[in-house]
Design a protein around this motif. Structure first.
Motif, PDB file in Angstrom:
ATOM      1  N   ALA A  23       0.825  -1.207   0.000  1.00 60.30           N
ATOM      2  CA  ALA A  23       0.000   0.000   0.000  1.00 60.30           C
ATOM      3  C   ALA A  23       0.858   1.256   0.000  1.00 60.30           C
ATOM      4  CB  ALA A  23      -0.942  -0.002   1.203  1.00 60.30           C
ATOM      5  N   SER A  24       1.965   1.225   0.732  1.00 64.11           N
ATOM      6  CA  SER A  24       2.880   2.375   0.751  1.00 64.11           C
ATOM      7  C   SER A  24       3.502   2.601  -0.623  1.00 64.11           C
ATOM      8  CB  SER A  24       3.972   2.176   1.798  1.00 64.11           C
ATOM      9  OG  SER A  24       3.407   2.111   3.071  1.00 64.11           O
ATOM     10  N   CYS A  25       3.900   1.524  -1.284  1.00 64.80           N
ATOM     11  CA  CYS A  25       4.472   1.641  -2.636  1.00 64.80           C
ATOM     12  C   CYS A  25       3.434   2.164  -3.619  1.00 64.80           C
ATOM     13  CB  CYS A  25       5.007   0.298  -3.108  1.00 64.80           C
ATOM     14  SG  CYS A  25       6.491  -0.230  -2.239  1.00 64.80           S
ATOM     15  N   ALA A  40       1.491   6.596  -6.866  1.00 65.14           N
ATOM     16  CA  ALA A  40       0.375   7.482  -7.203  1.00 65.14           C
ATOM     17  C   ALA A  40       0.751   8.939  -6.945  1.00 65.14           C
ATOM     18  CB  ALA A  40      -0.869   7.101  -6.395  1.00 65.14           C
ATOM     19  N   MET A  41       1.471   9.183  -5.867  1.00 65.12           N
ATOM     20  CA  MET A  41       1.878  10.547  -5.536  1.00 65.12           C
ATOM     21  C   MET A  41       2.791  11.119  -6.617  1.00 65.12           C
ATOM     22  SD  MET A  41       3.647  11.878  -2.005  1.00 65.12           S
ATOM     23  CE  MET A  41       2.560  10.820  -1.075  1.00 65.12           C
ATOM     24  N   VAL A  42       3.737  10.315  -7.068  1.00 64.22           N
ATOM     25  CA  VAL A  42       4.653  10.769  -8.130  1.00 64.22           C
ATOM     26  C   VAL A  42       3.875  10.995  -9.428  1.00 64.22           C
ATOM     27  CG1 VAL A  42       6.592  10.042  -9.579  1.00 64.22           C
ATOM     28  CG2 VAL A  42       6.692   9.722  -7.100  1.00 64.22           C
ATOM     29  N   ALA A  43       2.980  10.066  -9.764  1.00 68.39           N
ATOM     30  CA  ALA A  43       2.194  10.211 -10.993  1.00 68.39           C
ATOM     31  C   ALA A  43       1.302  11.445 -10.943  1.00 68.39           C
ATOM     32  CB  ALA A  43       1.343   8.955 -11.217  1.00 68.39           C
ATOM     33  N   ILE A  44       0.686  11.714  -9.805  1.00 67.12           N
ATOM     34  CA  ILE A  44      -0.173  12.891  -9.671  1.00 67.12           C
ATOM     35  C   ILE A  44       0.651  14.163  -9.744  1.00 67.12           C
ATOM     36  CG2 ILE A  44      -1.634  14.142  -8.023  1.00 67.12           C
ATOM     37  CD1 ILE A  44      -2.628  11.324  -7.117  1.00 67.12           C
ATOM     38  N   PHE A  45       1.826  14.156  -9.125  1.00 62.89           N
ATOM     39  CA  PHE A  45       2.702  15.327  -9.185  1.00 62.89           C
ATOM     40  C   PHE A  45       3.096  15.628 -10.627  1.00 62.89           C
ATOM     41  CE2 PHE A  45       6.978  17.149  -9.273  1.00 62.89           C
ATOM     42  CZ  PHE A  45       6.753  18.315  -8.562  1.00 62.89           C
ATOM     43  N   ASP A 103       1.648  29.094  -5.649  1.00 57.21           N
ATOM     44  CA  ASP A 103       1.273  27.880  -6.363  1.00 57.21           C
ATOM     45  C   ASP A 103       1.461  26.707  -5.405  1.00 57.21           C
ATOM     46  OD1 ASP A 103       2.259  26.380  -9.526  1.00 57.21           O
ATOM     47  OD2 ASP A 103       0.631  25.944  -8.161  1.00 57.21           O
ATOM     48  N   ALA A 104       0.528  26.562  -4.455  1.00 59.48           N
ATOM     49  CA  ALA A 104       0.668  25.546  -3.410  1.00 59.48           C
ATOM     50  C   ALA A 104      -0.459  24.523  -3.456  1.00 59.48           C
ATOM     51  CB  ALA A 104       0.690  26.237  -2.055  1.00 59.48           C
ATOM     52  N   GLY A 105      -1.097  24.364  -4.581  1.00 60.77           N
ATOM     53  CA  GLY A 105      -2.274  23.517  -4.615  1.00 60.77           C
ATOM     54  C   GLY A 105      -2.056  22.066  -4.963  1.00 60.77           C
ATOM     55  N   ASP A 106      -0.827  21.651  -5.319  1.00 57.18           N
ATOM     56  CA  ASP A 106      -0.595  20.259  -5.698  1.00 57.18           C
ATOM     57  C   ASP A 106      -0.894  19.298  -4.560  1.00 57.18           C
ATOM     58  OD1 ASP A 106       0.156  21.026  -8.226  1.00 57.18           O
ATOM     59  OD2 ASP A 106       2.259  21.236  -7.666  1.00 57.18           O
ATOM     60  N   GLY A 107      -0.695  19.737  -3.326  1.00 56.80           N
ATOM     61  CA  GLY A 107      -0.938  18.887  -2.178  1.00 56.80           C
ATOM     62  C   GLY A 107      -2.394  18.472  -2.035  1.00 56.80           C
ATOM     63  N   VAL A 108      -3.304  19.290  -2.518  1.00 56.13           N
ATOM     64  CA  VAL A 108      -4.719  18.976  -2.403  1.00 56.13           C
ATOM     65  C   VAL A 108      -5.064  17.759  -3.257  1.00 56.13           C
ATOM     66  CG1 VAL A 108      -7.052  19.832  -2.785  1.00 56.13           C
ATOM     67  CG2 VAL A 108      -5.317  21.355  -1.857  1.00 56.13           C
ATOM     68  N   LEU A 116      -6.360  14.167  -1.800  1.00 58.76           N
ATOM     69  CA  LEU A 116      -7.658  13.633  -2.203  1.00 58.76           C
ATOM     70  C   LEU A 116      -7.552  12.301  -2.925  1.00 58.76           C
ATOM     71  CD1 LEU A 116      -9.441  16.886  -3.436  1.00 58.76           C
ATOM     72  CD2 LEU A 116      -9.833  15.646  -1.298  1.00 58.76           C
ATOM     73  N   LEU A 117      -6.455  12.035  -3.602  1.00 59.18           N
ATOM     74  CA  LEU A 117      -6.333  10.822  -4.393  1.00 59.18           C
ATOM     75  C   LEU A 117      -5.434   9.750  -3.773  1.00 59.18           C
ATOM     76  CD1 LEU A 117      -6.100  12.509  -7.889  1.00 59.18           C
ATOM     77  CD2 LEU A 117      -8.084  11.398  -6.875  1.00 59.18           C
ATOM     78  N   VAL A 118      -4.359  10.150  -3.116  1.00 54.69           N
ATOM     79  CA  VAL A 118      -3.393   9.187  -2.614  1.00 54.69           C
ATOM     80  C   VAL A 118      -3.911   8.470  -1.365  1.00 54.69           C
ATOM     81  CG1 VAL A 118      -1.077   8.911  -1.640  1.00 54.69           C
ATOM     82  CG2 VAL A 118      -1.434  10.345  -3.645  1.00 54.69           C
ATOM     83  N   THR A 119      -4.570   9.178  -0.483  1.00 51.82           N
ATOM     84  CA  THR A 119      -5.094   8.551   0.730  1.00 51.82           C
ATOM     85  C   THR A 119      -6.077   7.426   0.414  1.00 51.82           C
ATOM     86  OG1 THR A 119      -4.726  10.587   1.970  1.00 51.82           O
ATOM     87  CG2 THR A 119      -6.245   8.982   2.938  1.00 51.82           C
ATOM     88  N   PRO A 120      -7.061   7.630  -0.478  1.00 44.76           N
ATOM     89  CA  PRO A 120      -7.938   6.507  -0.815  1.00 44.76           C
ATOM     90  C   PRO A 120      -7.205   5.341  -1.483  1.00 44.76           C
ATOM     91  CG  PRO A 120      -8.940   8.563  -1.495  1.00 44.76           C
ATOM     92  CD  PRO A 120      -7.547   8.876  -1.058  1.00 44.76           C
ATOM     93  N   ILE A 121      -6.189   5.615  -2.272  1.00 47.23           N
ATOM     94  CA  ILE A 121      -5.414   4.547  -2.899  1.00 47.23           C
ATOM     95  C   ILE A 121      -4.713   3.721  -1.827  1.00 47.23           C
ATOM     96  CG2 ILE A 121      -3.352   4.104  -4.313  1.00 47.23           C
ATOM     97  CD1 ILE A 121      -4.324   6.449  -6.094  1.00 47.23           C
ATOM     98  N   PHE A 122      -4.119   4.384  -0.850  1.00 51.33           N
ATOM     99  CA  PHE A 122      -3.458   3.680   0.251  1.00 51.33           C
ATOM    100  C   PHE A 122      -4.457   2.820   1.015  1.00 51.33           C
ATOM    101  CE2 PHE A 122      -2.255   3.396   4.718  1.00 51.33           C
ATOM    102  CZ  PHE A 122      -1.016   2.796   4.613  1.00 51.33           C
ATOM    103  N   LEU A 123      -5.597   3.395   1.379  1.00 52.19           N
ATOM    104  CA  LEU A 123      -6.600   2.656   2.158  1.00 52.19           C
ATOM    105  C   LEU A 123      -7.181   1.480   1.385  1.00 52.19           C
ATOM    106  CD1 LEU A 123      -8.394   5.620   3.938  1.00 52.19           C
ATOM    107  CD2 LEU A 123      -6.777   3.987   4.924  1.00 52.19           C
ATOM    108  N   LEU A 124      -7.421   1.670   0.094  1.00 56.71           N
ATOM    109  CA  LEU A 124      -7.922   0.563  -0.734  1.00 56.71           C
ATOM    110  C   LEU A 124      -6.905  -0.569  -0.808  1.00 56.71           C
ATOM    111  CD1 LEU A 124      -9.694   2.415  -3.671  1.00 56.71           C
ATOM    112  CD2 LEU A 124     -10.759   0.860  -2.028  1.00 56.71           C
TER     113      LEU A 124
END
Length: 130
Positions: free
Chosen positions: A17-19, A24-29, A47-52, A56-64
């Motif tokens: 899940a961490s991997c 996903a974090m790298v791909a979204i970035f 320009d600080a909005g990338d974290g949002v 929103l996307l990485v946390t559900p991927i980890f939990l799934l």
């Protein structure tokens, strides 16, 4: 029961899940930098909005991945063997005393054929009189 499930899920699935979350974090970035994903700007002067998007996307991927790793693999056609888990309240009869005794007597055979043991208990377990 939910806490024990989450403990087992984290024990068996945390690394994968961490991997998955890191990829996903790298791909979204990258996708947000080349304008495939919108940049959500928190303030007009920064320009600080990338974290949002990552949140929103990485946390559900980890939990799934933690909770449904083997189900997701099965859906993707990867049918590999999942670990065998022995849960005492599920595998040993809790009502019929004869079946309970038989299950307890067979614990040694199960432990003998196991390569690892993980004990998950709660405060209630420590207060029971056996």
């Amino acid at each position: 029961h939910e806490k024990k499930f989450l403990c087992l899920a984290m024990y068996f699935n945390f690394n994968l899940a961490s991997c998955a979350a890191a990829m996903a974090m790298v791909a979204i970035f990258i996708a947000s930098r080349i304008d495939l994903l919108p940049r959500l700007v928190a303030r007009s002067d920064q320009d600080a909005g990338d974290g949002v998007c990552n949140t929103l996307l990485v946390t559900p991927i980890f939990l799934l991945a933690v909770c449904f790793r083997y189900d997701l693999f099965w859906l993707l056609g990867c049918h590999h063997r999942s670990p065998t888990v022995f849960v005492d309240k599920t595998c040993i009869h809790q009502v019929d005393e004869a079946l309970k005794k038989e299950g307890i007597l067979k614990l040694g055979a199960f432990i003998r054929s196991s390569s690892r043991m993980l004990v998950i208990y709660s405060d209630v377990y420590l207060t029971k009189l056996w």
